[in-house]
Design a protein around this motif. Structure first.
Motif, PDB file in Angstrom:
ATOM      1  N   VAL A  97       0.846  -1.204   0.000  1.00 51.07           N
ATOM      2  CA  VAL A  97       0.000   0.000   0.000  1.00 51.07           C
ATOM      3  C   VAL A  97       0.879   1.252   0.000  1.00 51.07           C
ATOM      4  CG1 VAL A  97      -1.817   1.244   1.199  1.00 51.07           C
ATOM      5  CG2 VAL A  97      -1.767  -1.255   1.277  1.00 51.07           C
ATOM      6  N   GLU A  98       0.772   2.048  -1.044  1.00 52.65           N
ATOM      7  CA  GLU A  98       1.564   3.273  -1.118  1.00 52.65           C
ATOM      8  C   GLU A  98       1.062   4.302  -0.101  1.00 52.65           C
ATOM      9  OE1 GLU A  98       2.432   4.836  -4.981  1.00 52.65           O
ATOM     10  OE2 GLU A  98       2.190   2.876  -5.953  1.00 52.65           O
ATOM     11  N   ASN A  99       1.883   5.333   0.117  1.00 50.74           N
ATOM     12  CA  ASN A  99       1.565   6.338   1.137  1.00 50.74           C
ATOM     13  C   ASN A  99       0.217   7.015   0.914  1.00 50.74           C
ATOM     14  OD1 ASN A  99       3.782   6.380   3.037  1.00 50.74           O
ATOM     15  ND2 ASN A  99       5.059   7.170   1.388  1.00 50.74           N
ATOM     16  N   ASP A 100      -0.136   7.268  -0.337  1.00 49.74           N
ATOM     17  CA  ASP A 100      -1.394   7.963  -0.640  1.00 49.74           C
ATOM     18  C   ASP A 100      -2.615   7.181  -0.172  1.00 49.74           C
ATOM     19  OD1 ASP A 100       0.059   9.949  -1.761  1.00 49.74           O
ATOM     20  OD2 ASP A 100      -0.615   9.642  -3.825  1.00 49.74           O
ATOM     21  N   GLN A 101      -2.500   5.844  -0.151  1.00 52.01           N
ATOM     22  CA  GLN A 101      -3.635   4.999   0.225  1.00 52.01           C
ATOM     23  C   GLN A 101      -3.522   4.439   1.652  1.00 52.01           C
ATOM     24  OE1 GLN A 101      -2.194   4.376  -3.004  1.00 52.01           O
ATOM     25  NE2 GLN A 101      -3.806   5.541  -4.020  1.00 52.01           N
ATOM     26  N   LYS A 102      -2.538   4.876   2.398  1.00 46.91           N
ATOM     27  CA  LYS A 102      -2.275   4.302   3.726  1.00 46.91           C
ATOM     28  C   LYS A 102      -3.466   4.452   4.671  1.00 46.91           C
ATOM     29  CE  LYS A 102       1.866   5.080   5.323  1.00 46.91           C
ATOM     30  NZ  LYS A 102       3.019   5.750   6.002  1.00 46.91           N
ATOM     31  N   THR A 103      -4.237   5.513   4.529  1.00 44.67           N
ATOM     32  CA  THR A 103      -5.380   5.726   5.413  1.00 44.67           C
ATOM     33  C   THR A 103      -6.431   4.625   5.281  1.00 44.67           C
ATOM     34  OG1 THR A 103      -6.416   7.135   3.727  1.00 44.67           O
ATOM     35  CG2 THR A 103      -5.151   8.248   5.451  1.00 44.67           C
ATOM     36  N   SER A 104      -6.392   3.867   4.181  1.00 45.00           N
ATOM     37  CA  SER A 104      -7.418   2.848   3.921  1.00 45.00           C
ATOM     38  C   SER A 104      -6.961   1.431   4.240  1.00 45.00           C
ATOM     39  CB  SER A 104      -7.853   2.913   2.446  1.00 45.00           C
ATOM     40  OG  SER A 104      -8.444   4.154   2.138  1.00 45.00           O
ATOM     41  N   VAL A 105      -5.869   1.278   5.003  1.00 34.41           N
ATOM     42  CA  VAL A 105      -5.360  -0.058   5.325  1.00 34.41           C
ATOM     43  C   VAL A 105      -6.413  -0.889   6.044  1.00 34.41           C
ATOM     44  CG1 VAL A 105      -3.731  -1.310   6.809  1.00 34.41           C
ATOM     45  CG2 VAL A 105      -2.906   0.492   5.290  1.00 34.41           C
ATOM     46  N   TYR A 106      -7.127  -0.294   6.999  1.00 32.75           N
ATOM     47  CA  TYR A 106      -8.143  -1.054   7.730  1.00 32.75           C
ATOM     48  C   TYR A 106      -9.235  -1.564   6.780  1.00 32.75           C
ATOM     49  CZ  TYR A 106     -12.196  -2.230  10.493  1.00 32.75           C
ATOM     50  OH  TYR A 106     -13.287  -2.891  10.996  1.00 32.75           O
ATOM     51  N   SER A 107      -9.721  -0.690   5.897  1.00 31.81           N
ATOM     52  CA  SER A 107     -10.764  -1.093   4.942  1.00 31.81           C
ATOM     53  C   SER A 107     -10.289  -2.223   4.053  1.00 31.81           C
ATOM     54  CB  SER A 107     -11.172   0.108   4.076  1.00 31.81           C
ATOM     55  OG  SER A 107     -11.680   1.156   4.868  1.00 31.81           O
ATOM     56  N   LEU A 108      -9.044  -2.189   3.657  1.00 31.46           N
ATOM     57  CA  LEU A 108      -8.457  -3.220   2.813  1.00 31.46           C
ATOM     58  C   LEU A 108      -8.438  -4.569   3.539  1.00 31.46           C
ATOM     59  CD1 LEU A 108      -6.828  -3.686   0.094  1.00 31.46           C
ATOM     60  CD2 LEU A 108      -4.790  -3.351   1.487  1.00 31.46           C
ATOM     61  N   VAL A 109      -8.009  -4.541   4.809  1.00 32.77           N
ATOM     62  CA  VAL A 109      -7.928  -5.771   5.598  1.00 32.77           C
ATOM     63  C   VAL A 109      -9.318  -6.352   5.851  1.00 32.77           C
ATOM     64  CG1 VAL A 109      -7.318  -6.696   7.867  1.00 32.77           C
ATOM     65  CG2 VAL A 109      -5.725  -5.188   6.661  1.00 32.77           C
ATOM     66  N   GLU A 110     -10.277  -5.517   6.206  1.00 31.25           N
ATOM     67  CA  GLU A 110     -11.636  -5.990   6.455  1.00 31.25           C
ATOM     68  C   GLU A 110     -12.244  -6.615   5.205  1.00 31.25           C
ATOM     69  OE1 GLU A 110     -14.010  -6.008   9.469  1.00 31.25           O
ATOM     70  OE2 GLU A 110     -11.896  -6.549   9.670  1.00 31.25           O
ATOM     71  N   ALA A 111     -12.010  -5.986   4.057  1.00 27.78           N
ATOM     72  CA  ALA A 111     -12.508  -6.549   2.803  1.00 27.78           C
ATOM     73  C   ALA A 111     -11.892  -7.925   2.557  1.00 27.78           C
ATOM     74  CB  ALA A 111     -12.199  -5.611   1.649  1.00 27.78           C
ATOM     75  N   HIS A 112     -10.618  -8.052   2.891  1.00 27.82           N
ATOM     76  CA  HIS A 112      -9.916  -9.330   2.714  1.00 27.82           C
ATOM     77  C   HIS A 112     -10.587 -10.437   3.529  1.00 27.82           C
ATOM     78  CE1 HIS A 112      -6.333 -11.958   2.176  1.00 27.82           C
ATOM     79  NE2 HIS A 112      -6.683 -12.397   3.389  1.00 27.82           N
ATOM     80  N   PHE A 113     -10.889 -10.156   4.791  1.00 29.66           N
ATOM     81  CA  PHE A 113     -11.491 -11.168   5.655  1.00 29.66           C
ATOM     82  C   PHE A 113     -12.937 -11.490   5.254  1.00 29.66           C
ATOM     83  CE2 PHE A 113      -8.197  -9.917   8.919  1.00 29.66           C
ATOM     84  CZ  PHE A 113      -7.518 -11.125   8.853  1.00 29.66           C
ATOM     85  N   GLU A 114     -13.548 -10.579   4.496  1.00 28.31           N
ATOM     86  CA  GLU A 114     -14.903 -10.834   4.009  1.00 28.31           C
ATOM     87  C   GLU A 114     -14.893 -11.486   2.631  1.00 28.31           C
ATOM     88  OE1 GLU A 114     -16.846  -7.074   4.160  1.00 28.31           O
ATOM     89  OE2 GLU A 114     -16.824  -6.971   6.359  1.00 28.31           O
ATOM     90  N   GLY A 115     -13.694 -11.827   2.148  1.00 25.06           N
ATOM     91  CA  GLY A 115     -13.579 -12.537   0.881  1.00 25.06           C
ATOM     92  C   GLY A 115     -13.463 -11.662  -0.340  1.00 25.06           C
ATOM     93  N   GLU A 116     -13.331 -10.366  -0.131  1.00 26.66           N
ATOM     94  CA  GLU A 116     -13.222  -9.430  -1.265  1.00 26.66           C
ATOM     95  C   GLU A 116     -11.778  -8.984  -1.399  1.00 26.66           C
ATOM     96  OE1 GLU A 116     -15.065  -5.162  -2.838  1.00 26.66           O
ATOM     97  OE2 GLU A 116     -15.600  -5.944  -0.862  1.00 26.66           O
ATOM     98  N   ILE A 117     -11.148  -9.315  -2.500  1.00 26.65           N
ATOM     99  CA  ILE A 117      -9.755  -8.951  -2.732  1.00 26.65           C
ATOM    100  C   ILE A 117      -9.715  -7.660  -3.550  1.00 26.65           C
ATOM    101  CG2 ILE A 117      -7.529  -9.692  -3.644  1.00 26.65           C
ATOM    102  CD1 ILE A 117      -8.609 -11.315  -1.268  1.00 26.65           C
ATOM    103  N   ILE A 118      -9.197  -6.614  -2.928  1.00 26.15           N
ATOM    104  CA  ILE A 118      -9.126  -5.298  -3.574  1.00 26.15           C
ATOM    105  C   ILE A 118      -7.665  -4.946  -3.835  1.00 26.15           C
ATOM    106  CG2 ILE A 118      -9.614  -2.837  -3.316  1.00 26.15           C
ATOM    107  CD1 ILE A 118     -11.860  -3.586  -1.391  1.00 26.15           C
ATOM    108  N   HIS A 119      -7.364  -4.492  -5.031  1.00 26.38           N
ATOM    109  CA  HIS A 119      -5.993  -4.036  -5.282  1.00 26.38           C
ATOM    110  C   HIS A 119      -5.816  -2.676  -4.619  1.00 26.38           C
ATOM    111  CE1 HIS A 119      -2.339  -2.710  -7.331  1.00 26.38           C
ATOM    112  NE2 HIS A 119      -2.118  -3.998  -7.547  1.00 26.38           N
ATOM    113  N   PRO A 120      -4.714  -2.469  -3.902  1.00 27.62           N
ATOM    114  CA  PRO A 120      -4.511  -1.201  -3.174  1.00 27.62           C
ATOM    115  C   PRO A 120      -4.632   0.052  -4.044  1.00 27.62           C
ATOM    116  CG  PRO A 120      -2.923  -2.816  -2.433  1.00 27.62           C
ATOM    117  CD  PRO A 120      -3.651  -3.445  -3.583  1.00 27.62           C
ATOM    118  N   SER A 121      -4.347  -0.078  -5.333  1.00 24.93           N
ATOM    119  CA  SER A 121      -4.440   1.090  -6.217  1.00 24.93           C
ATOM    120  C   SER A 121      -5.875   1.588  -6.356  1.00 24.93           C
ATOM    121  CB  SER A 121      -3.874   0.757  -7.600  1.00 24.93           C
ATOM    122  OG  SER A 121      -4.636  -0.275  -8.221  1.00 24.93           O
ATOM    123  N   LYS A 122      -6.849   0.738  -6.003  1.00 23.17           N
ATOM    124  CA  LYS A 122      -8.262   1.114  -6.093  1.00 23.17           C
ATOM    125  C   LYS A 122      -8.755   1.825  -4.824  1.00 23.17           C
ATOM    126  CE  LYS A 122      -8.571  -0.902 -10.091  1.00 23.17           C
ATOM    127  NZ  LYS A 122      -8.658  -0.080 -11.335  1.00 23.17           N
TER     128      LYS A 122
END
Length: 425
Positions: A97-122
């Protein structure tokens, strides 16, 4: 309850961003555990300022991978920008996760545990929406006011990994500070990449600091690392405000005029000394700490001697020393006369010994005086924290409480790896 562990490398801005992410995870029900324990999520907030920083980041990636094969490993921070392709090719890393998207790390992890794989660039790009640091790792509450840098020093990769200078809106900053004060914060630390260049609408850095100092509440204000070119007479005048702590980390980098010119620093050694003299004019015991780069290309013995002389003359409270490290894409990478590593090592040892002696003498000057200590760790009769000069203090008393100011009479200096002032109420 899922467990999350963090490892932070590098600057105070990274520390602030980790604090905010840790607070967000805990607010959402995660249990915060040490990095060396088993966890469901590991977040490494990396640094890439030097080769050593890259090496440390890689070591922590390896450690996290060995602890729990089923965990989610997120690597963010400046190395995620600088070595993105290398990190994305490592199978053990789930997300880079690049610096610009760092604020969304929690959202990324939660999506992962719910089975949704999101590319950090999104993920949404947002430099400032980190939220509270109430449940972070530090008693002091860091507030981010700015990100990025436009200086383009010849040795520095930060403009490439943090981007161009961007300032946070004034009202957002003031609201953030009011919020953390209401939550009980006693010390506010202003942080960013190049905070002295803060510029939002009609507000410059000194205008912002004046507004913060005028806020209601029982708190003190500390300025983190600042460039000498960020100083003006108005800011110097604010240093005597009762809420302002007498400590600045002012980045010198070299005491040699020719080296500073080759570094493309926006000041001279003479101008730096004038600033120090003006600051100490407000308060002779003002703690000024600094950074020094050793072994910049073409650094001669005379250049190094000029740096040593500057450290002695300006009586720094602490000096962070770094060996010059080639960073790809910088102007200094292409400079001739790169310094041999053996010379860098020798000069580093000389400078560290000099710096430790200077630090010891500076701290000895506080014996017999008083410090206002904000307690970070304590039991009923022993408190540990930092005085207003940002020097560690350990003292004895009765019914000592965390996150509370105490007037402490300094009785001695304990000389160890980190000299600590000793005192009593």
């Amino acid at each position: 309850m899922k467990k999350v562990a963090f490892k932070t490398l590098g600057c105070r801005l990274n520390q602030y961003e980790t604090d905010a992410l840790a607070s967000q995870f805990q607010t959402k029900g995660y249990h915060l555990v040490p990095f060396d324990e088993s966890a469901d999520v590991y977040v490494i907030n990396s640094c890439t300022v030097t080769h050593q920083s890259d090496h440390k980041s890689r070591n922590f990636i390896n450690q996290a991978n060995k602890r729990n094969a089923d965990s989610v490993l997120v690597v963010t921070g400046c190395m995620a920008n600088n070595a993105k392709e290398e990190l994305e090719n490592r199978e053990e890393i789930n997300y880079v996760v690049e610096n610009d998207q760092k604020t969304s790390v929690y959202s990324l992890v939660e999506a992962h545990f719910e089975g949704e794989i999101i590319h950090p660039s999104k993920l949404n790009a947002d430099l400032f929406s980190y939220g509270s640091t109430e449940k972070g790792f530090h008693t002091r509450s860091m507030i981010k006011i700015q990100d990025g840098c436009d200086n383009f020093c010849t040795f520095c990769i930060i403009p490439s990994v943090r981007g161009r200078a961007t300032s946070r809106p004034v009202e957002d900053i003031l609201s953030n500070i009011k919020e953390v004060i209401a939550q009980g914060a006693k010390e506010i630390v202003i942080t960013g990449v190049n905070i002295g260049r803060y510029d939002f609408e009609d507000y410059k850095f000194d205008d912002l600091i004046e507004k913060i100092l005028n806020l209601d509440g029982d708190f003190r204000l500390r300025i983190s690392s600042i460039e000498p070119d960020g100083f003006g007479d108005k800011f110097l005048g604010l240093l005597s405000h009762p809420k302002m702590t007498p400590h600045l980390h002012l980045c010198l980098q070299s005491g040699s005029e020719s080296v500073l010119l080759q570094m493309r620093r926006m000041y001279t050694a003479k101008r730096f000394k004038e600033i120090v003299d003006k600051v100490r004019g407000y308060r002779p015991d003002f703690n000024i700490t600094t950074d020094i780069i050793i072994g910049f290309p073409n650094e001669s013995d005379d250049d190094f001697s000029a740096t040593c002389s500057a450290i002695k003359e300006m009586n720094f409270g602490h000096v962070h020393t770094f060996k010059y490290s080639i960073r790809k894409g910088t102007r200094a990478e292409r400079m001739p006369d790169q310094i041999d590593e053996r010379i860098k090592t020798k000069r580093s040892e000389i400078l560290r010994n000099l710096s430790e002696a200077t630090k010891l003498e500076y701290r000895k000057s506080f014996v017999g005086k008083e410090q206002t200590v904000l307690v970070e760790k304590c039991n009923d009769e022993i408190g540990k924290g930092y005085g207003e000069h940002y020097i560690p203090v350990e003292f004895t008393g009765k019914n000592i409480r965390k996150n509370t100011f105490y007037k402490v009479k300094i009785t001695s200096l304990e000389d160890g790896n980190e000299p600590v002032l000793k005192g009593e109420l």
